[in-house]
Design a protein around this motif. Structure first.
Motif, PDB file in Angstrom:
ATOM      1  N   SER A   1      11.084  25.988  -6.669  1.00 50.74           N
ATOM      2  CA  SER A   1       9.799  26.511  -7.132  1.00 50.74           C
ATOM      3  C   SER A   1      10.038  27.199  -8.467  1.00 50.74           C
ATOM      4  CB  SER A   1       9.172  27.450  -6.114  1.00 50.74           C
ATOM      5  OG  SER A   1      10.045  28.487  -5.781  1.00 50.74           O
ATOM      6  N   THR A   2       9.060  27.053  -9.340  1.00 47.21           N
ATOM      7  CA  THR A   2       9.143  27.620 -10.690  1.00 47.21           C
ATOM      8  C   THR A   2       7.736  27.693 -11.257  1.00 47.21           C
ATOM      9  OG1 THR A   2      10.312  27.492 -12.809  1.00 47.21           O
ATOM     10  CG2 THR A   2       9.541  25.405 -11.872  1.00 47.21           C
ATOM     11  N   VAL A   3       7.639  27.927 -12.545  1.00 49.76           N
ATOM     12  CA  VAL A   3       6.338  27.902 -13.216  1.00 49.76           C
ATOM     13  C   VAL A   3       6.404  26.940 -14.393  1.00 49.76           C
ATOM     14  CG1 VAL A   3       5.610  30.220 -12.540  1.00 49.76           C
ATOM     15  CG2 VAL A   3       6.867  29.891 -14.661  1.00 49.76           C
ATOM     16  N   SER A   4       5.263  26.382 -14.715  1.00 55.35           N
ATOM     17  CA  SER A   4       5.170  25.497 -15.869  1.00 55.35           C
ATOM     18  C   SER A   4       4.969  26.347 -17.121  1.00 55.35           C
ATOM     19  CB  SER A   4       4.011  24.516 -15.695  1.00 55.35           C
ATOM     20  OG  SER A   4       2.784  25.216 -15.687  1.00 55.35           O
ATOM     21  N   ALA A   5       5.133  25.719 -18.259  1.00 52.80           N
ATOM     22  CA  ALA A   5       4.948  26.418 -19.533  1.00 52.80           C
ATOM     23  C   ALA A   5       3.517  26.933 -19.693  1.00 52.80           C
ATOM     24  CB  ALA A   5       5.319  25.501 -20.697  1.00 52.80           C
ATOM     25  N   ASP A   6       2.572  26.313 -18.971  1.00 52.41           N
ATOM     26  CA  ASP A   6       1.192  26.802 -19.026  1.00 52.41           C
ATOM     27  C   ASP A   6       0.849  27.741 -17.871  1.00 52.41           C
ATOM     28  OD1 ASP A   6       1.054  24.867 -17.052  1.00 52.41           O
ATOM     29  OD2 ASP A   6      -0.567  23.729 -17.981  1.00 52.41           O
ATOM     30  N   GLY A   7       1.886  28.227 -17.161  1.00 55.81           N
ATOM     31  CA  GLY A   7       1.705  29.283 -16.171  1.00 55.81           C
ATOM     32  C   GLY A   7       1.380  28.869 -14.751  1.00 55.81           C
ATOM     33  N   LYS A   8       1.405  27.579 -14.443  1.00 57.56           N
ATOM     34  CA  LYS A   8       1.106  27.124 -13.083  1.00 57.56           C
ATOM     35  C   LYS A   8       2.352  27.213 -12.209  1.00 57.56           C
ATOM     36  CE  LYS A   8      -2.462  23.915 -14.503  1.00 57.56           C
ATOM     37  NZ  LYS A   8      -2.636  22.591 -15.036  1.00 57.56           N
ATOM     38  N   ALA A   9       2.166  27.693 -10.984  1.00 57.07           N
ATOM     39  CA  ALA A   9       3.258  27.713 -10.009  1.00 57.07           C
ATOM     40  C   ALA A   9       3.479  26.289  -9.506  1.00 57.07           C
ATOM     41  CB  ALA A   9       2.913  28.637  -8.851  1.00 57.07           C
ATOM     42  N   ILE A  10       4.727  25.862  -9.474  1.00 57.82           N
ATOM     43  CA  ILE A  10       5.081  24.505  -9.045  1.00 57.82           C
ATOM     44  C   ILE A  10       6.155  24.600  -7.969  1.00 57.82           C
ATOM     45  CG2 ILE A  10       6.124  22.300  -9.755  1.00 57.82           C
ATOM     46  CD1 ILE A  10       3.415  22.730 -11.094  1.00 57.82           C
ATOM     47  N   GLN A  11       5.938  23.919  -6.864  1.00 55.14           N
ATOM     48  CA  GLN A  11       6.966  23.773  -5.830  1.00 55.14           C
ATOM     49  C   GLN A  11       7.099  22.280  -5.563  1.00 55.14           C
ATOM     50  OE1 GLN A  11       7.384  26.613  -2.939  1.00 55.14           O
ATOM     51  NE2 GLN A  11       8.907  25.440  -1.819  1.00 55.14           N
ATOM     52  N   LEU A  12       8.314  21.771  -5.679  1.00 59.16           N
ATOM     53  CA  LEU A  12       8.527  20.330  -5.534  1.00 59.16           C
ATOM     54  C   LEU A  12       7.993  19.816  -4.206  1.00 59.16           C
ATOM     55  CD1 LEU A  12       9.643  17.662  -6.618  1.00 59.16           C
ATOM     56  CD2 LEU A  12      11.857  18.284  -5.620  1.00 59.16           C
ATOM     57  N   SER A  13       8.228  20.522  -3.113  1.00 58.09           N
ATOM     58  CA  SER A  13       7.805  20.041  -1.798  1.00 58.09           C
ATOM     59  C   SER A  13       6.293  19.870  -1.692  1.00 58.09           C
ATOM     60  CB  SER A  13       8.329  20.959  -0.686  1.00 58.09           C
ATOM     61  OG  SER A  13       7.903  22.282  -0.904  1.00 58.09           O
ATOM     62  N   ASP A  14       5.520  20.524  -2.560  1.00 55.85           N
ATOM     63  CA  ASP A  14       4.065  20.336  -2.572  1.00 55.85           C
ATOM     64  C   ASP A  14       3.675  18.936  -3.039  1.00 55.85           C
ATOM     65  OD1 ASP A  14       3.725  22.943  -1.718  1.00 55.85           O
ATOM     66  OD2 ASP A  14       3.202  23.719  -3.714  1.00 55.85           O
ATOM     67  N   PHE A  15       4.620  18.197  -3.621  1.00 57.48           N
ATOM     68  CA  PHE A  15       4.336  16.872  -4.160  1.00 57.48           C
ATOM     69  C   PHE A  15       4.809  15.752  -3.237  1.00 57.48           C
ATOM     70  CE2 PHE A  15       3.939  19.794  -7.568  1.00 57.48           C
ATOM     71  CZ  PHE A  15       2.848  19.321  -8.282  1.00 57.48           C
ATOM     72  N   LYS A  16       5.213  16.108  -2.020  1.00 53.78           N
ATOM     73  CA  LYS A  16       5.581  15.077  -1.047  1.00 53.78           C
ATOM     74  C   LYS A  16       4.351  14.189  -0.842  1.00 53.78           C
ATOM     75  CE  LYS A  16       8.373  14.430   2.953  1.00 53.78           C
ATOM     76  NZ  LYS A  16       9.117  15.024   4.022  1.00 53.78           N
ATOM     77  N   GLY A  17       4.559  12.886  -0.772  1.00 56.52           N
ATOM     78  CA  GLY A  17       3.452  11.940  -0.718  1.00 56.52           C
ATOM     79  C   GLY A  17       3.161  11.324  -2.083  1.00 56.52           C
ATOM     80  N   LYS A  18       3.842  11.827  -3.119  1.00 53.56           N
ATOM     81  CA  LYS A  18       3.720  11.289  -4.471  1.00 53.56           C
ATOM     82  C   LYS A  18       5.099  10.808  -4.940  1.00 53.56           C
ATOM     83  CE  LYS A  18       0.204  14.636  -5.907  1.00 53.56           C
ATOM     84  NZ  LYS A  18      -0.935  13.869  -6.355  1.00 53.56           N
ATOM     85  N   VAL A  19       5.089   9.892  -5.879  1.00 54.94           N
ATOM     86  CA  VAL A  19       6.305   9.530  -6.598  1.00 54.94           C
ATOM     87  C   VAL A  19       6.468  10.582  -7.685  1.00 54.94           C
ATOM     88  CG1 VAL A  19       7.395   7.803  -8.085  1.00 54.94           C
ATOM     89  CG2 VAL A  19       5.996   7.070  -6.118  1.00 54.94           C
ATOM     90  N   VAL A  20       7.650  11.181  -7.766  1.00 53.46           N
ATOM     91  CA  VAL A  20       7.889  12.267  -8.720  1.00 53.46           C
ATOM     92  C   VAL A  20       9.056  11.901  -9.627  1.00 53.46           C
ATOM     93  CG1 VAL A  20       8.513  14.710  -8.989  1.00 53.46           C
ATOM     94  CG2 VAL A  20       7.057  13.994  -7.071  1.00 53.46           C
ATOM     95  N   MET A  21       8.860  12.129 -10.905  1.00 54.50           N
ATOM     96  CA  MET A  21       9.943  11.980 -11.882  1.00 54.50           C
ATOM     97  C   MET A  21      10.281  13.362 -12.414  1.00 54.50           C
ATOM     98  SD  MET A  21      10.013   9.827 -15.429  1.00 54.50           S
ATOM     99  CE  MET A  21      11.342  10.066 -16.608  1.00 54.50           C
ATOM    100  N   LEU A  22      11.561  13.727 -12.305  1.00 57.81           N
ATOM    101  CA  LEU A  22      12.070  14.956 -12.902  1.00 57.81           C
ATOM    102  C   LEU A  22      12.895  14.569 -14.109  1.00 57.81           C
ATOM    103  CD1 LEU A  22      13.349  16.819  -9.706  1.00 57.81           C
ATOM    104  CD2 LEU A  22      11.070  16.937 -10.755  1.00 57.81           C
ATOM    105  N   GLN A  23      12.556  15.141 -15.249  1.00 58.82           N
ATOM    106  CA  GLN A  23      13.272  14.862 -16.486  1.00 58.82           C
ATOM    107  C   GLN A  23      13.915  16.166 -16.932  1.00 58.82           C
ATOM    108  OE1 GLN A  23      11.451  15.485 -19.990  1.00 58.82           O
ATOM    109  NE2 GLN A  23      13.330  14.892 -21.012  1.00 58.82           N
ATOM    110  N   PHE A  24      15.242  16.230 -16.863  1.00 59.94           N
ATOM    111  CA  PHE A  24      15.960  17.449 -17.250  1.00 59.94           C
ATOM    112  C   PHE A  24      16.217  17.416 -18.751  1.00 59.94           C
ATOM    113  CE2 PHE A  24      16.779  17.073 -12.726  1.00 59.94           C
ATOM    114  CZ  PHE A  24      16.538  18.359 -12.298  1.00 59.94           C
ATOM    115  N   THR A  25      15.869  18.515 -19.432  1.00 59.67           N
ATOM    116  CA  THR A  25      15.842  18.530 -20.884  1.00 59.67           C
ATOM    117  C   THR A  25      16.125  19.920 -21.435  1.00 59.67           C
ATOM    118  OG1 THR A  25      14.499  17.802 -22.769  1.00 59.67           O
ATOM    119  CG2 THR A  25      13.338  18.984 -21.023  1.00 59.67           C
TER     120      THR A  25
END
Length: 177
Positions: A42-66
């Motif tokens: 869990s973290t926050v986006s640059a625009d301030g939204k809380a993000i938890q990866l497990s909330d996206f279960k049921g979707k295809v997710v791409m993580l791009q490390f940069t």
């Protein structure tokens, strides 16, 4: 009913077999493996939204490390924006997150504007997310594709056109099913 369940399960396994073909070289520096459940975070986006990866279960997710200091990332990100994000951003079954390694919010925002990218960049203070996927000291230019069940199905390292094209095909295949 049992026959329908069996047929459904066989088609799911067939789809996964078609998608998961790649052997990940040891020198890629991953500590996760294809087929394993993606480490949650869990973290926050640059625009301030809380993000938890497990909330996206049921979707295809791409993580791009940069990171903003990464030249290869800067080369790859316009391709991700054009060839993946612009193609799939309207698909409710797809999510794409750039995870910026240990940089302050203002630097991450400026980085997104410089490239430019319109997909969400997430903050990774101290690299806690990154180091749950890769070895300490490993480079950031890497992508992880996660299927709808939350399992890792594809991983890349650096920007190699052939590997990038394979990754796009994996995403397309996962989204068509």
């Amino acid at each position: 009913m049992k026959r329908l369940t069996f047929i459904f399960l066989m088609s799911v396994f067939s789809i996964q077999a078609q998608v998961v073909k790649k052997e990940i070289p040891a020198d890629y520096g991953y500590i996760v493996k294809i087929g394993q459940q993606a480490p949650d975070f869990s973290t926050v986006s640059a625009d301030g939204k809380a993000i938890q990866l497990s909330d996206f279960k049921g979707k295809v997710v791409m993580l791009q490390f940069t990171a903003s200091w990464c030249g290869v990332c800067r080369k790859e990100m316009p391709h991700i924006e054009k060839d993946i994000w612009q193609k799939h951003k309207g698909n409710p079954d797809f999510a794409l997150f750039g995870i910026d390694l240990d940089e302050p919010l203002e630097k991450v925002k400026k980085f997104a504007e410089q490239i430019p990218v319109s997909y969400s960049l997430l903050l990774d203070p101290e690299g806690k997310i990154f180091y749950s996927y890769a070895e300490k000291g490993a480079g950031v230019t890497r992508n992880v594709i996660i299927d709808k069940e939350g399992k890792i199905v594809y991983m890349t390292r650096l920007y190699k056109e052939e590997e990038f094209n394979e990754m796009k095909a994996v995403i397309d295949k996962l989204l068509e099913n």
